[in-house]
Each structure stands twice: as structure tokens, then as C-alpha cells.
Design a protein around this motif. Structure first.
Motif, PDB file in Angstrom:
ATOM      1  N   MET A  38     -11.319   6.409  -8.485  1.00 60.67           N
ATOM      2  CA  MET A  38      -9.962   6.829  -8.814  1.00 60.67           C
ATOM      3  C   MET A  38      -9.845   7.112 -10.306  1.00 60.67           C
ATOM      4  O   MET A  38     -10.428   6.427 -11.135  1.00 60.67           O
ATOM      5  CB  MET A  38      -8.961   5.751  -8.409  1.00 60.67           C
ATOM      6  N   SER A  39      -9.088   8.160 -10.634  1.00 56.83           N
ATOM      7  CA  SER A  39      -8.847   8.493 -12.026  1.00 56.83           C
ATOM      8  C   SER A  39      -8.112   7.343 -12.703  1.00 56.83           C
ATOM      9  O   SER A  39      -7.326   6.628 -12.097  1.00 56.83           O
ATOM     10  CB  SER A  39      -8.001   9.768 -12.111  1.00 56.83           C
ATOM     11  N   SER A  40      -8.357   7.189 -13.972  1.00 60.67           N
ATOM     12  CA  SER A  40      -7.709   6.118 -14.720  1.00 60.67           C
ATOM     13  C   SER A  40      -6.296   6.478 -15.146  1.00 60.67           C
ATOM     14  O   SER A  40      -5.601   5.656 -15.740  1.00 60.67           O
ATOM     15  CB  SER A  40      -8.547   5.785 -15.963  1.00 60.67           C
ATOM     16  N   SER A  41      -5.862   7.725 -14.862  1.00 62.51           N
ATOM     17  CA  SER A  41      -4.509   8.118 -15.219  1.00 62.51           C
ATOM     18  C   SER A  41      -3.495   7.340 -14.390  1.00 62.51           C
ATOM     19  O   SER A  41      -3.822   6.767 -13.354  1.00 62.51           O
ATOM     20  CB  SER A  41      -4.321   9.620 -15.001  1.00 62.51           C
ATOM     21  N   ARG A  45       4.082   6.389  -8.000  1.00 63.22           N
ATOM     22  CA  ARG A  45       4.691   5.398  -7.107  1.00 63.22           C
ATOM     23  C   ARG A  45       5.071   6.111  -5.821  1.00 63.22           C
ATOM     24  O   ARG A  45       5.851   7.068  -5.836  1.00 63.22           O
ATOM     25  CB  ARG A  45       5.914   4.770  -7.770  1.00 63.22           C
ATOM     26  N   ILE A  46       4.513   5.649  -4.694  1.00 61.53           N
ATOM     27  CA  ILE A  46       4.624   6.361  -3.420  1.00 61.53           C
ATOM     28  C   ILE A  46       5.376   5.503  -2.407  1.00 61.53           C
ATOM     29  O   ILE A  46       5.077   4.315  -2.229  1.00 61.53           O
ATOM     30  CB  ILE A  46       3.235   6.717  -2.862  1.00 61.53           C
ATOM     31  N   THR A  63      -4.589   2.683   2.131  1.00 61.01           N
ATOM     32  CA  THR A  63      -5.246   1.404   1.862  1.00 61.01           C
ATOM     33  C   THR A  63      -6.747   1.608   1.685  1.00 61.01           C
ATOM     34  O   THR A  63      -7.351   1.083   0.740  1.00 61.01           O
ATOM     35  CB  THR A  63      -4.984   0.414   3.010  1.00 61.01           C
ATOM     36  N   LYS A  64      -7.344   2.386   2.562  1.00 64.91           N
ATOM     37  CA  LYS A  64      -8.786   2.618   2.483  1.00 64.91           C
ATOM     38  C   LYS A  64      -9.149   3.396   1.220  1.00 64.91           C
ATOM     39  O   LYS A  64     -10.184   3.131   0.586  1.00 64.91           O
ATOM     40  CB  LYS A  64      -9.263   3.386   3.718  1.00 64.91           C
ATOM     41  N   PHE A  65      -8.290   4.356   0.841  1.00 61.68           N
ATOM     42  CA  PHE A  65      -8.556   5.165  -0.347  1.00 61.68           C
ATOM     43  C   PHE A  65      -8.087   4.491  -1.641  1.00 61.68           C
ATOM     44  O   PHE A  65      -8.168   5.079  -2.709  1.00 61.68           O
ATOM     45  CB  PHE A  65      -7.859   6.525  -0.224  1.00 61.68           C
ATOM     46  N   LYS A  66      -7.550   3.252  -1.511  1.00 60.40           N
ATOM     47  CA  LYS A  66      -7.097   2.472  -2.668  1.00 60.40           C
ATOM     48  C   LYS A  66      -5.988   3.183  -3.452  1.00 60.40           C
ATOM     49  O   LYS A  66      -5.979   3.200  -4.686  1.00 60.40           O
ATOM     50  CB  LYS A  66      -8.280   2.117  -3.574  1.00 60.40           C
ATOM     51  N   ILE A  67      -5.061   3.760  -2.709  1.00 57.65           N
ATOM     52  CA  ILE A  67      -3.894   4.416  -3.295  1.00 57.65           C
ATOM     53  C   ILE A  67      -2.691   3.491  -3.096  1.00 57.65           C
ATOM     54  O   ILE A  67      -2.338   3.176  -1.957  1.00 57.65           O
ATOM     55  CB  ILE A  67      -3.617   5.772  -2.623  1.00 57.65           C
ATOM     56  N   PRO A  68      -2.033   3.037  -4.149  1.00 60.37           N
ATOM     57  CA  PRO A  68      -0.878   2.140  -3.992  1.00 60.37           C
ATOM     58  C   PRO A  68       0.279   2.857  -3.289  1.00 60.37           C
ATOM     59  O   PRO A  68       0.523   4.045  -3.516  1.00 60.37           O
ATOM     60  CB  PRO A  68      -0.504   1.792  -5.439  1.00 60.37           C
ATOM     61  N   TYR A  69       1.013   2.120  -2.458  1.00 60.91           N
ATOM     62  CA  TYR A  69       2.122   2.673  -1.687  1.00 60.91           C
ATOM     63  C   TYR A  69       2.996   1.537  -1.185  1.00 60.91           C
ATOM     64  O   TYR A  69       2.604   0.365  -1.222  1.00 60.91           O
ATOM     65  CB  TYR A  69       1.603   3.483  -0.490  1.00 60.91           C
ATOM     66  N   SER A 156      -2.817  -4.163  11.574  1.00 56.91           N
ATOM     67  CA  SER A 156      -3.897  -5.087  11.203  1.00 56.91           C
ATOM     68  C   SER A 156      -4.742  -4.562  10.052  1.00 56.91           C
ATOM     69  O   SER A 156      -5.449  -5.332   9.401  1.00 56.91           O
ATOM     70  CB  SER A 156      -4.796  -5.356  12.419  1.00 56.91           C
ATOM     71  N   SER A 157      -4.674  -3.255   9.786  1.00 55.93           N
ATOM     72  CA  SER A 157      -5.492  -2.669   8.719  1.00 55.93           C
ATOM     73  C   SER A 157      -4.715  -2.492   7.425  1.00 55.93           C
ATOM     74  O   SER A 157      -5.245  -1.919   6.473  1.00 55.93           O
ATOM     75  CB  SER A 157      -6.023  -1.303   9.174  1.00 55.93           C
ATOM     76  N   ILE A 158      -3.481  -2.982   7.382  1.00 59.47           N
ATOM     77  CA  ILE A 158      -2.593  -2.755   6.238  1.00 59.47           C
ATOM     78  C   ILE A 158      -2.223  -4.099   5.621  1.00 59.47           C
ATOM     79  O   ILE A 158      -1.797  -5.009   6.339  1.00 59.47           O
ATOM     80  CB  ILE A 158      -1.316  -2.020   6.703  1.00 59.47           C
ATOM     81  N   PRO A 159      -2.352  -4.264   4.314  1.00 61.92           N
ATOM     82  CA  PRO A 159      -1.927  -5.521   3.685  1.00 61.92           C
ATOM     83  C   PRO A 159      -0.460  -5.812   3.977  1.00 61.92           C
ATOM     84  O   PRO A 159       0.393  -4.913   3.890  1.00 61.92           O
ATOM     85  CB  PRO A 159      -2.151  -5.262   2.192  1.00 61.92           C
ATOM     86  N   GLU A 160      -0.171  -7.049   4.326  1.00 62.61           N
ATOM     87  CA  GLU A 160       1.179  -7.415   4.760  1.00 62.61           C
ATOM     88  C   GLU A 160       2.236  -7.088   3.719  1.00 62.61           C
ATOM     89  O   GLU A 160       3.342  -6.656   4.060  1.00 62.61           O
ATOM     90  CB  GLU A 160       1.211  -8.910   5.092  1.00 62.61           C
ATOM     91  N   GLU A 161       1.900  -7.250   2.449  1.00 65.76           N
ATOM     92  CA  GLU A 161       2.906  -7.065   1.412  1.00 65.76           C
ATOM     93  C   GLU A 161       3.272  -5.601   1.189  1.00 65.76           C
ATOM     94  O   GLU A 161       4.240  -5.296   0.482  1.00 65.76           O
ATOM     95  CB  GLU A 161       2.413  -7.668   0.087  1.00 65.76           C
TER      96      GLU A 161
END
Length: 447
Positions: A38-41, A45-46, A63-69, A156-161
Motif C-alpha cells: 500500500m502507498s504511504s500516502s 476514509r471509506i 479486509t484482504k487488501f488491507k484497505i480501512p473501511y 466471519s471474514s470481517i473484523p467485528e469492529e
């Protein structure tokens, strides 16, 4: 609900896949390696509005691509008991739904959940006479899973928070800094209070009455002319073995002009029964359910009306009328029931706006065709890949949104037209022969 997977026959599938606990070949190679850096830029916010299959697939991929949402869903978080109750079934297809699950890394878990729903199909007339039985060999590359089981798998594949349950979005509006403000309404004393939050990107996966769509287009859902009553019968196999034999283990459909009964099998030896009825010509189509009082009757009152009114199911075969009777009795005992009119979007297109887009029913609400969930999951995959590539390269994610929409519009137009075409065949004047002729014309002699 989903209709039996006949819409797939409108196109000639070129690929099939074998599924087992140890064997799966995805039909396509991934567009890019998801193990990117992932770019450091600064990350945008999604927000994802809606926790249906499309929204949850998108969340799993982010989640798999480590994109916050963050996902916002009106419902309460499903309990383990909720996820095992009877629900409609879905057939996932190699080129869309299964491809998305493969990209989520969920195929092994998915395969373990497909045993409860068969792909067999029976087509009968209103008297119960069978005109075509078992499309298993035609649709073996489209495994069935219950809607609740698919929901559980994706959660089950998604962080609860990352999922905020019991959040009702009342409106979406753009603010001066170019971001999008979500306005949340309180639904009850125990729910979240009124509040606002701002996001760089809002993705509407929030279905027919999307709160995002009005910011993109003035097109609104229109009434289709069709009304739906859903009945749920648990433990049908052991309690009513003669009905179990009639319905088979997959999908059962009986129809005449403007009216039908579709049944799907599921967990707890259950049957989910859908009664489909056109509004009478002499009535106000959109308000017929209310004016006829069908939408406010008790299950036992509804049973009387359905089985005695000539314009409803009084003239149907004894076995089908017994099925309706048993379904209404189950509703009286507390099983899930629903009565509603069905809506559809007349078109799918809009002028692109930065930071907003739609997937699934929010973009292209259609009549049930077996394609809606698959389309939503494919769109989640395509959109997530585009955003991930942009963020990885440090380029503007909004260009990925515009490219996604450019590909979405023609595909959605075809999907919506095909759904109307299939519905017209299902409930034509010569139903069910109209649909049987169409299916037989697409079957090879050995099938």
C-alpha cells in the motif's frame, strides 16, 4: 428471494467448474496480485452503507487488501441462532459470485456450506402437473447456499469492529470540503443516537431505497405490478412427507398467467414459499395489497382469502393449496411471513460524482432472477480491485470509481432487461409451457 436459475440460459455459459472440498479451479486469473504494498500516502476514509451480500463481500475484500473501511447496517448483529434459521437460497455463479468468494479466500468454507440446498428444479402448472423436472446437470456449476449461511460466512471474514450495527442513515450530503456527510437517525431508545460522520468515499450497497442513490440520480424505484407473500415452513420433511416428495430437494415452481408459487428448500428441513400475484386490472396496482387488506390480515385470515377467492388460489390444485394452508398455519405459529409489493429501477446510469458510487440493488434493482446477488458480489470485486490498485500506486481512487461505473452501466442494462424477459416468460398466458419451451430449446439432447 431468488427465482430458479433460468436466467443463466439467456446466455450460453462457456465455462463450468467442479466443486468439492479439495478441488476448485477459478474461471479467471486475478487481475493483480492482492499482496501489494500500500502507498504511504494518506488513506481515504471509506464508508460502506448496507450489510447485505454485496456490502459484506466488499468489506471482506477490503479486509484482504488491507484497505480501512466502516460498514453501516440498520439491522442488529445476527446471533448464531439467527444465522441458522430458514432463509431463501442463492445459486452462486462461476463468473461472478464464486469468483468474488475465491478472491475473498473463502472457497473452502463455502463448499462446506453448500450441502443443505440442492440445484434440482421442478416446473409444474397450477394443478401440480409436472412439465419439467431437474436441471441439476445444466446448473451443476452454480452451487446453492442459504442466504443466512452466506451472510455468516462473509461476516466471519470481517473484523467485528469494522461493522456498526443498528445504524440508520437518514441522508447523505456533500460538505464544503468535498467530503460526504452521513446523517444518522435514532431508531429506538436503545439504538445509536442522532449523529454525523464525514467520509472521502461512500459506497451505497443499501438496496432498493438507497440513501446514496438520490445524490447521483433522480431515478426512483417504480412498482413492478407484482406482489409477493413469503411463507416459511420448518421441518416440512418430517411433518409433511407427501409435500416434501412433491417439492423435491431444490426449487419448485408452479405458475399460470400472472400468478405463481415458488418454493426453495433450506435448513431445518424447511421450505420457503413465495406466492407471486399481479395486482388485478381493476385495482390501483401499487396500493392493492393495502386496499384488499391482505397486507394487514392475520395468517389465518390470509389463508381463507388465498384459498377461497377465485382471483387468488381457489382454483389451484389440491396439493398446492395444502402447501399454502400449511405455510399460513406456520405463520400463525410464529414462523416468518412477509407481504409486499415488488419494485424495480427503470434504468441504471448517472453522472459520476467524486466520492460516491453504488453496487447491487442500489444501482440496478430488478425483479428476482437469480442474478442480483451474483451481480452485487462481482461489482464488489471489481470496485475493490480498482480502488486497491489506485491506492497501491498512489493515484486518485476516484478515477477507479469512474472506470468501474463505465463498465457497470451496460452490464446492468442487460441484467435488468433479461430479468424482465424471464419474468414475462414465467407468468405468460401459456405458463408454464412458455418457460419450459425456452429451457428445452437450450438443453442438449443428453440433458
Amino acid at each position: 428471494m431468488k427465482s430458479p436459475s433460468f436466467l443463466s440460459l439467456l446466455k450460453s455459459p462457456s465455462k463450468q467448474i467442479r466443486l468439492s472440498s479439495t478441488f476448485y479451479h477459478p474461471p479467471h486469473k486475478p487481475i493483480f496480485n492482492p499482496k501489494f504494498r500500500m502507498s504511504s500516502s494518506k488513506q481515504p476514509r471509506i464508508a460502506i452503507l448496507g450489510g447485505g451480500p454485496g456490502g459484506l463481500t466488499l468489506a471482506s475484500l477490503f479486509t484482504k487488501f488491507k484497505i480501512p473501511y466502516t460498514v453501516f447496517e440498520l439491522r442488529s448483529r445476527p446471533s448464531p441462532a439467527d444465522l441458522t434459521t430458514p432463509s431463501g437460497s442463492l445459486d452462486l455463479h462461476a463468473d461472478d459470485g464464486l469468483l468474488a468468494l475465491e478472491s475473498c479466500g473463502l472457497m473452502d468454507q463455502f463448499i462446506a456450506l453448500t450441502g443443505e440446498c440442492s440445484e434440482d428444479t421442478i416446473i409444474a402448472d397450477k394443478h401440480g402437473k409436472v412439465h419439467l423436472q431437474s436441471l441439476h446437470e445444466v446448473s451443476r456449476h452454480r452451487p446453492e447456499i442459504s442466504r443466512n449461511a452466506l451472510t455468516h460466512l462473509l461476516i466471519s471474514s470481517i473484523p467485528e469492529e469494522t461493522i456498526r450495527w443498528e445504524h440508520k442513515v437518514s441522508s447523505v450530503q456533500q460538505v464544503e470540503n468535498g467530503r460526504w456527510r452521513l446523517n444518522f437517525a435514532s431508531t429506538s431508545p436503545s439504538s445509536v443516537p442522532e449523529s454525523v460522520e464525514e467520509f472521502d468515499l461512500v459506497i451505497g450497497a443499501d438496496g432498493a431505497w438507497s440513501k446514496v442513490r438520490p445524490e447521483l440520480t433522480e431515478v426512483k424505484p417504480i412498482f413492478s405490478g407484482k406482489n409477493w407473500i413469503t411463507l416459511t415452513i420448518p421441518y416440512l420433511t418430517s411433518k409433511y412427507p407427501h409435500l416434501d416428495e412433491m417439492l423435491g430437494k431444490g426449487s419448485y415452481m408452479a405458475c399460470e398467467a400472472g400468478k405463481g408459487v415458488i418454493v426453495q428448500r433450506g435448513t431445518m428441513e424447511s421450505a420457503r414459499v413465495y406466492l407471486i400475484m399481479d395486482s388485478p386490472p381493476c385495482a390501483d396496482p401499487e396500493n392493492w395489497l393495502h386496499e384488499s387488506r391482505l397486507s394487514t390480515m392475520t395468517p389465518l385470515e390470509l389463508k381463507t382469502q388465498l384459498l377461497t377467492k377465485p382471483e387468488l388460489y381457489a382454483s389451484w390444485g389440491e396439493s398446492i393449496r395444502e402447501l399454502i394452508s400449511v405455510g399460513c398455519d406456520a405463520g400463525q405459529a410464529g414462523s416468518e411471513m412477509a407481504i409486499r409489493g415488488f419494485y424495480m429501477l427503470p434504468s441504471c446510469s448517472w453522472e459520476h460524482r467524486r466520492g460516491l458510487t453504488l453496487i447491487g440493488d442500489a444501482a440496478h434493482l430488478t425483479l428476482p432472477s437469480g442474478e442480483g446477488v451474483n451481480a452485487a458480489m462481482l461489482e464488489a470485486l471489481q470496485l475493490s480491485r480498482g480502488i486497491a490498485k489506485a491506492l497501491s500506486a498512489g493515484t486518485d481512487f476516484d478515477e477507479a470509481l469512474a472506470e468501474y461505473e463505465k463498465a457497470l452501466f451496460p452490464r446492468a442494462k442487460d441484467l435488468m432487461a433479461d430479468a424482465v424477459r424471464m419474468t414475462e416468460m414465467l407468468y405468460a398466458e401459456d405458463a408454464p409451457r412458455s418457460m419450459v419451451r425456452f429451457i428445452e430449446s437450450h438443453m442438449h439432447p443428453e440433458e
